[in-house]
Design a protein around this motif. Structure first.
Motif, mmCIF file in Angstrom:
data_model
loop_
_atom_site.group_PDB
_atom_site.id
_atom_site.type_symbol
_atom_site.label_atom_id
_atom_site.label_comp_id
_atom_site.label_asym_id
_atom_site.label_seq_id
_atom_site.Cartn_x
_atom_site.Cartn_y
_atom_site.Cartn_z
ATOM 1 N N ALA A 1 0.835 -1.206 0.000
ATOM 2 C CA ALA A 1 0.000 0.000 0.000
ATOM 3 C C ALA A 1 0.870 1.257 0.000
ATOM 4 N N ASN B 1 2.299 1.840 -3.416
ATOM 5 C CA ASN B 1 1.268 2.327 -4.338
ATOM 6 C C ASN B 1 0.966 3.807 -4.115
ATOM 7 N N TYR B 2 0.781 4.203 -2.838
ATOM 8 C CA TYR B 2 0.446 5.597 -2.545
ATOM 9 C C TYR B 2 1.582 6.538 -2.946
ATOM 10 N N ARG C 1 4.008 6.026 -5.201
ATOM 11 C CA ARG C 1 4.135 6.105 -6.670
ATOM 12 C C ARG C 1 3.046 7.010 -7.237
ATOM 13 N N ALA C 2 1.864 6.876 -6.700
ATOM 14 C CA ALA C 2 0.756 7.729 -7.165
ATOM 15 C C ALA C 2 1.069 9.177 -6.858
ATOM 16 N N LEU D 1 1.431 12.429 -9.380
ATOM 17 C CA LEU D 1 0.652 13.661 -9.235
ATOM 18 C C LEU D 1 1.588 14.858 -9.203
ATOM 19 N N ASN E 1 -3.760 19.216 -7.895
ATOM 20 C CA ASN E 1 -3.440 17.873 -7.397
ATOM 21 C C ASN E 1 -3.098 17.840 -5.921
ATOM 22 N N LYS F 1 -4.923 15.687 -3.328
ATOM 23 C CA LYS F 1 -4.735 14.262 -3.630
ATOM 24 C C LYS F 1 -3.340 13.804 -3.184
ATOM 25 N N GLU G 1 -3.304 13.409 0.477
ATOM 26 C CA GLU G 1 -3.999 12.186 0.864
ATOM 27 C C GLU G 1 -3.089 10.966 0.692
ATOM 28 N N ALA G 2 -2.354 10.940 -0.428
ATOM 29 C CA ALA G 2 -1.461 9.807 -0.696
ATOM 30 C C ALA G 2 -0.414 9.687 0.406
ATOM 31 N N ARG H 1 -1.991 8.523 3.775
ATOM 32 C CA ARG H 1 -2.335 7.091 3.775
ATOM 33 C C ARG H 1 -1.084 6.217 3.832
ATOM 34 N N GLN I 1 -0.028 3.460 6.790
ATOM 35 C CA GLN I 1 0.346 2.067 6.538
ATOM 36 C C GLN I 1 1.720 1.731 7.116
#
Lengths: 508, 141
Positions: free
Chosen positions: A303, A306-307, A309-310, A314, A322, A325, A328-329, A332, A336
């Protein structure tokens, strides 16, 4: 002539009248005379003395031969008296003659050093006669002597001043000293260095009328080793009721003491081995948990990747819109990371080594901590673990890690028991009873065959194809060391329930 | 790889690359029982400009309308029904949907079974971003 022969003019009987008086007394009272010349070690006895001692004639014998005419138990006392006489003191001793009892009875030997002119060799003169009847009750009889001689215990008497006056074979065996080398010595020889004061204080206590009965103390053997003895001391009184000495019976309890210490050591080693076994079992638990938790840690890591890299994507777009967002990434991903850390922390706690560390803990916390790891594992095997949280708010005295170990084991057993079943549920409940809490782990598996159930808590009994089967025996030891109980019941709805108790402790 | 700016809108019912006569297969399906993994995958794939539908269990996915699904990102370790079991069923009903299987422990047995089912790619956790997005780009019309 009845007077023992002498190489010199006898100063004891210088006159003719005295000789006559003496002959009368000798006959009337059965008095023998003797004389010892230390230079030549020649012992000469008069006819009555030789008769009393059973010597064949009045010819000179050695000191050793003279002593041999006394009962073995009395030889030391006689030798001591003769020695005392040679040293210039008047000596008196009562002793039994050797040989069968009855022919003469107890004898009294008195002696003193003879006054000598300058240049004359010293010698000791003495009398030997039956102990006067009035005194006889003071002397130990044959039965008592036999008891003393055959006792395994050391039986010793000593003067008020602490000088040893008798020493039986038991004492020789226990303390290593022969009677002849220790009679006349201070009893303090037997004291453990540094504890010499104990002995006079024992005498003081006796004088104060106190009883010394099975008093456990230490003494020192001739070879320097420390002996543990149990001591019973009784005062010896003279006819006037004055304490003139003490008689002590000492029993060697060194071996019993050593056995006690060995037992304690063995118990301690057993406890250490138990602790070690609990730890080893936990490590094996850990090995199984490592695979489970490796997978579990991979989830938050996936997780996080993923966050991030996202977020990177952005940012690369360079668009102010962005921003929320991206935040938020990051948030999160951070959450984790904490989740991963928590999993690792639990694994580390389980690996902890060391003594049991029981402390008051709320039941709810103990159960939650303990089931959280087990739940992860169960979930991966597709089993749902339902935990009914404790509502009582009570505390138990427990080592968290060890209880966690027990619950992990019980829940894993439950999960494995249900392999291939359609209904697969584990229910963990707690019930507060009078002064304990009862924790139950129930499964919906096929239940336990009776022959397995009976031997369930023995080591190396297992129904599983893998595993050593030490799990449940360890669990039981852990619970027992918590003053609790672990047992198994059939689940009325099908399956098995393992239950254990822990002692409640008042909230602090 | 598809680079986008901003977040795509999901209100558009159809993609420009619509195949003739068929509904648009433009949605990336994600099936994972772990909330964090599922949400983060959705987040990443959406940021990369794709439409996503996420499912927390195999049964939930199989019961859904699969006509818009372009490809499937599938977790292997799930209770009740594993990723491979789902794939097996899907091969009988919708054999055309390409599958990427993600597993924490890609044992030889799992890889062999995945190959047997024609699963396009097996990734070990944590998967690399490029592997995920390249797979999606390759199989989304």
């Amino acid at each position: 002539m009845a007077i023992p022969p002498s190489t010199t003019a006898d100063p004891v009987l210088p006159g003719h009248a005295l000789q006559q008086y003496w002959r009368l007394a000798e006959t009337a009272c059965n008095i023998g005379t003797w004389r010892w010349d230390p230079e030549t070690d020649a012992f000469a006895c008069s006819t009555p003395a030789a008769a009393l001692l059973g010597l064949p004639g009045t010819g000179a014998v050695t000191r050793e031969q003279f002593l041999a005419r006394f009962d073995p138990a009395d030889r030391d006392a006689v030798a001591l008296a003769i020695g005392a006489a040679l040293a210039g003191r008047d000596a008196t001793v009562d002793a039994m003659p050797a040989g069968p009892d009855g022919h003469v009875g107890q004898l009294r030997l008195v002696g003193s050093i003879a006054p000598v002119a300058a240049g004359q060799p010293r010698h000791v003169l003495g009398l030997l006669f039956p102990t006067p009847r009035g005194d006889a009750h003071n002397a130990p009889n044959r039965l008592l002597r036999a008891i003393v001689a055959s006792s395994d215990d050391a039986i010793i008497s000593k003067t008020v001043g602490g000088i040893i006056t008798s020493w039986n074979p038991g004492a020789e065996r226990i303390f290593g000293y022969a009677a002849e080398e220790i009679i006349g010595q201070p009893i303090a020889i037997l004291a453990v260095p540094g504890l010499e004061n104990e002995m006079p204080s024992i005498l003081d206590r006796l004088r104060a009328g106190e009883k010394i009965d099975h008093y456990e103390t230490t003494r020192i053997h001739k070879n320097g080793s420390v002996l543990h003895i149990s001591l019973t001391v009784s005062p010896i009184y003279d006819d006037a009721g004055r304490m003139i000495g003490a008689s002590k019976v000492a029993r060697d309890i060194t071996a019993a003491r050593a056995a006690e210490v060995a037992l304690r050591d063995a118990e301690k080693r057993l406890w250490e081995q138990h602790q070690e076994l609990v730890h080893v079992a936990r490590l094996s638990e850990l090995g199984q948990m490592a695979a489970t938790l490796g997978h579990e840690v991979n989830q938050p890591l996936t997780a996080i990747g993923n966050y991030l890299r996202a977020g990177q994507r952005l940012l690369a777009a360079d668009d102010p819109a962005n921003r929320p967002k991206i935040e938020e990434a990051i948030r999160r991903a951070a959450d984790q990371a904490l989740r991963a850390g928590e999993i690792i922390r639990r694994l580390r706690t389980l690996a902890r080594r060391g003594e049991s560390d029981p402390r008051p803990e709320p039941i709810a916390v103990i159960i939650e901590e303990a089931t959280s790891l087990a739940e992860i594992e169960a979930r991966q095997r597709g089993v749902h673990v339902q935990v009914e949280p404790d509502q009582s708010g009570q505390q138990v005295m427990a080592d968290r890690v060890q209880i966690q170990q027990v619950l992990l084991n019980l829940i894993r057993n439950a999960v494995e028991a249900m392999d291939g079943q359609t209904q697969r549920e584990v229910l963990v409940t707690t019930a507060v009873l009078a002064d304990t809490v009862e924790v139950s782990v129930a499964d919906t598996g096929p239940g336990l065959p009776a022959q397995v159930r009976d031997k369930l808590f023995q080591p190396f009994v297992t129904t599983k194809s893998s595993g050593m089967g030490i799990g449940l025996s360890i669990c039981q030891k852990i619970i027992q060391s918590h003053d609790g109980r672990l047992w198994v019941e059939a689940n009325p709805g099908g399956g098995t329930i393992f239950k254990f108790t822990l002692r409640l402790t008042p909230p602090t | 790889m598809v680079m986008v700016s901003g977040i795509p809108s999901f209100t558009e019912p159809f993609n420009e690359d619509e195949c003739m006569g068929e509904v648009n297969r433009d949605i990336v399906a994600i099936v994972d029982d772990d909330d964090a993994v599922r949400d983060s995958l959705r987040f990443l794939v959406e940021v990369a400009g794709h439409k996503v539908e996420a499912f927390s269990a195999a049964a939930e996915f199989l019961a859904a309308d699969l006509r818009h699904i372009a490809c499937l990102v599938l977790d292997q370790h799930m209770p009740a029904m594993t990723g491979l079991q789902l794939a097996e069923q899907l091969r009988t009903t919708n054999p055309a949907i390409p599958i990427m299987l993600i597993t924490g422990s890609p044992s030889p047995a799992i890889v062999a079974r995945a190959n047997g089912l024609g699963i396009e790619i097996v990734l070990e956790k944590p998967p690399a971003e490029a592997d995920i997005l390249n797979f999606i780009a390759a199989h989304k019309p």
